[in-house]
Design an enzyme around this catalytic site. Structure first.
Site, short mmCIF file in Angstrom:
data_model
loop_
_atom_site.label_atom_id
_atom_site.label_comp_id
_atom_site.label_asym_id
_atom_site.label_seq_id
_atom_site.Cartn_x
_atom_site.Cartn_y
_atom_site.Cartn_z
N ASN A 37 63.89 -25.47 52.29
CA ASN A 37 63.64 -25.39 53.73
C ASN A 37 62.69 -24.24 54.10
OD1 ASN A 37 63.95 -26.26 56.33
ND2 ASN A 37 66.04 -25.46 56.61
N HIS A 122 80.67 -29.79 61.02
CA HIS A 122 80.25 -28.60 61.75
C HIS A 122 80.53 -28.72 63.24
CE1 HIS A 122 76.99 -26.87 58.92
NE2 HIS A 122 78.01 -27.34 58.24
N ARG A 147 84.27 -26.68 60.14
CA ARG A 147 83.70 -25.35 60.29
C ARG A 147 83.48 -25.10 61.77
NH1 ARG A 147 77.62 -23.51 58.50
NH2 ARG A 147 77.14 -24.15 60.61
N TYR A 159 73.50 -18.08 64.80
CA TYR A 159 73.45 -19.13 63.79
C TYR A 159 74.53 -20.18 64.08
CZ TYR A 159 74.58 -21.83 59.80
OH TYR A 159 74.86 -22.91 59.02
N ASP A 210 81.21 -19.62 58.98
CA ASP A 210 80.03 -19.11 58.25
C ASP A 210 79.51 -17.87 58.96
OD1 ASP A 210 77.74 -18.71 56.80
OD2 ASP A 210 76.98 -20.77 57.02
N HIS A 212 77.01 -16.16 57.79
CA HIS A 212 75.57 -16.24 57.54
C HIS A 212 74.96 -14.88 57.21
CE1 HIS A 212 71.81 -18.64 57.69
NE2 HIS A 212 72.65 -19.63 57.48
N GLU A 236 82.62 -17.68 54.91
CA GLU A 236 81.44 -17.92 54.08
C GLU A 236 80.36 -16.85 54.27
OE1 GLU A 236 79.78 -21.78 54.92
OE2 GLU A 236 77.81 -21.18 54.21
N GLU A 262 75.22 -20.53 48.68
CA GLU A 262 74.28 -21.61 49.02
C GLU A 262 72.84 -21.23 48.68
OE1 GLU A 262 75.14 -21.98 53.25
OE2 GLU A 262 73.27 -20.95 53.72
N ARG A 283 79.27 -21.97 46.28
CA ARG A 283 78.59 -22.96 47.13
C ARG A 283 77.24 -23.44 46.57
NH1 ARG A 283 79.09 -24.69 51.57
NH2 ARG A 283 77.27 -23.81 52.61
N HIS A 312 76.99 -26.66 49.03
CA HIS A 312 76.16 -26.65 50.24
C HIS A 312 75.74 -28.08 50.58
CE1 HIS A 312 72.16 -24.85 52.04
NE2 HIS A 312 73.06 -25.06 52.98
N ASP A 316 69.11 -29.83 55.57
CA ASP A 316 67.85 -29.64 54.83
C ASP A 316 67.97 -30.05 53.37
OD1 ASP A 316 69.36 -27.08 55.57
OD2 ASP A 316 68.32 -26.40 53.77
N GLU A 339 80.37 -29.64 51.83
CA GLU A 339 79.86 -29.57 53.21
C GLU A 339 79.13 -30.87 53.56
OE1 GLU A 339 76.88 -26.55 53.68
OE2 GLU A 339 77.00 -26.59 55.87
N TRP A 402 69.10 -13.15 58.66
CA TRP A 402 69.36 -14.30 59.52
C TRP A 402 70.51 -15.11 58.96
CZ3 TRP A 402 68.95 -19.68 58.64
CH2 TRP A 402 69.30 -20.44 59.79
C1 GCO Z 1 75.26 -23.87 55.80
C2 GCO Z 1 74.01 -23.09 55.82
C3 GCO Z 1 72.82 -23.75 56.40
C4 GCO Z 1 71.58 -22.91 56.16
C5 GCO Z 1 70.42 -23.80 55.96
C6 GCO Z 1 69.13 -23.05 55.73
O1 GCO Z 1 76.30 -23.27 55.58
O2 GCO Z 1 75.18 -25.07 55.94
O3 GCO Z 1 74.23 -21.76 56.13
O4 GCO Z 1 72.96 -24.15 57.73
O5 GCO Z 1 71.35 -22.05 57.22
O6 GCO Z 1 70.70 -24.65 54.89
O7 GCO Z 1 68.13 -23.91 55.36
MG MG Z 2 76.10 -21.31 55.10
#
Ligand code: GCO
Ligand code: MG
Length: 402
Positions: A37, A122, A147, A159, A210, A212, A236, A262, A283, A312, A316, A339, A402
């Site tokens: 991605n 999600h 989640r 996020y 998550d 993140h 996560e 991930e 993950r 994961h 994407d 996921e 991020w």
């Molecule tokens: C998740 C991830 C994604 C990522 C994404 C980035 O737990 O699914 O954190 O949402 O942000 O795959 O490309």
């Molecule tokens: Mg994640």
């Protein structure tokens, strides 16, 4: 048997996907996902300019040898671009082998260990009440694991929260959009969300969250501790994991289960995390961690240390990755959860597949191979569009994770 040709297909049915297709002299073809991605074209070039010339003439049945050839043979090991390219080749070769054997891929891996693959969806909302409502909607759809991500009071964006509740797409800018982050606001708010979720829905649904990568280890420890009464399935990516020892500190302070990985692309990214039992779920997934061949190695190593899988599965990662991952999940003895961020109908049409959602599980079909194809004519209608993931800044302007 020989590989006669291979090509890379780039398509953007709402978001970019990179797919490798391998052809053989027996007419059997296989496909693998190579999507990275926000950096898609680097993998396209890696495959087209450097990998495909080395594949022509090789025996596609020698999956392990080809994996080693591409990994050791390039000298510059590891990294997301290299490992996504190797993953695409590996996935396509497993697809071919399973088609040749006239079996669904999970049979080749060792057969079914379970009836279906538990997935988590999600749920997200701009505030507490919307998030609570969304979690209810996922429970109604039959999800057993959900989640929950929520907007944080006083923060313009974060996020995991999207306008379109079914399809979340973080790569939203022709240049990276900028988010602003406040750890203090987030840490104060998040436990109140999970308190409300447990009060509303009880303890039956598995809940995950998550972070993140946004906290320091000691902040992550504090969050884990404050979430303990709500018994999460996992917390996560609570802190960045380049320094795997970060997780020692979190582990010392909390029994909230930890998931990470991930963005990992090799077993070396998680060696210490697994060996020292600093995490509960790994993950890593097919497309970014070197394909089925390498993911299986990670999973077997994890099993020795009581770590389970939690692949994961964001949007994407294409349906090709999901198909391969589901076959892997049907087999893997130390399965945890998968996921499942749904793809749009446009994406599903480009990638016809035989997996289905039923009672909170995804179930792969019995088509020989990994069960996912690409409609090349349709794919052609959606040319590549540059799209970036956002960046994150602290309130004083400092660039953050991020
Ligand atoms: C998740 C991830 C994604 C990522 C994404 C980035 O737990 O699914 O954190 O949402 O942000 O795959 O490309
Ligand atoms: Mg994640």
């Amino acid at each position: 048997m020989k590989i006669t040709d291979a090509k890379v297909i780039v398509t953007c049915p709402g978001r970019n996907f990179v797919t490798l297709k391998i052809y053989t002299d027996q007419g059997v073809t296989g496909i693998g996902d190579a999507t990275l991605n926000g950096r898609e074209l680097s993998v396209v070039s890696y495959l087209t300019d450097h990998v495909i010339p080395c594949l022509i003439g090789r025996d596609p049945r020698q999956i392990e040898d080809i994996w080693q050839y591409l990994y050791r043979g390039c000298y510059w090991r590891r990294g997301p671009v290299t490992m996504s390219a190797i993953a695409a080749v590996d996935t396509a070769l497993w697809d071919i082998k399973a088609k040749m054997a006239n079996m669904p891929l999970y049979q080749l891996l060792g057969g079914k260990s379970r009836e279906g693959v538990m997935v988590y969806g999600h749920a997200n909302g701009t505030d507490l009440s919307e998030t609570v409502e969304e979690v209810g909607r996922y429970i109604d759809m039959g999800y057993k694991a959900i989640r929950a991500q929520s907007g944080v009071p006083g923060m313009a964006s974060t996020y995991g929260v999207s306008n379109d509740k079914m399809y979340y797409e973080p790569a939203d800018g022709n240049l990276p959009t900028e988010n602003v982050w406040s750890t203090t606001k987030y840490l104060d708010y998040t436990p109140t969300l999970f308190a409300k979720l447990r009060e509303t829905y009880g303890f039956d649904p598995h809940l995950m969250h998550d972070v993140h990568h946004r906290l320091t280890p000691i902040e992550a420890a504090r969050l884990g501790k404050s979430l303990e009464p709500y018994r999460l399935f996992w917390m996560e990516d609570s802190t960045p994991a380049e320094n795997q020892a970060n997780f020692r500190l979190i582990r010392q302070h909390t029994v909230t289960p930890l998931a990470v990985g991930e963005i990992f692309n090799s077993i070396w990214d998680c060696k210490q995390l697994i060996e020292e039992q600093l995490i509960d779920y790994i993950r890593a997934t097919v497309v970014h961690a070197g394909g089925i061949t390498h993911l299986r190695r990670i999973a077997d190593f994890a099993a020795l240390h009581n770590v389970r899988t939690g692949c994961h599965g964001a949007t994407d990662l294409s349906p090709v990755c999901m198909g391969a991952s589901l076959h892997f999940n049907m087999w893997v003895p130390n399965f945890g959860v998968q996921e499942y961020m749904r793809h749009t109908p446009e994406t599903d049409a480009v990638f016809p597949h035989d997996y289905r959602f039923e009672n909170g599980n995804l179930i792969p079909g019995d088509t020989p191979g990994h069960g996912v194809d690409i409609d090349e004519k349709l794919a052609e209608k959606y040319p590549y569009q540059r799209a970036y993931l956002p960046v994150n800044r602290l309130e004083d302007g400092t660039l953050w994770h991020w």
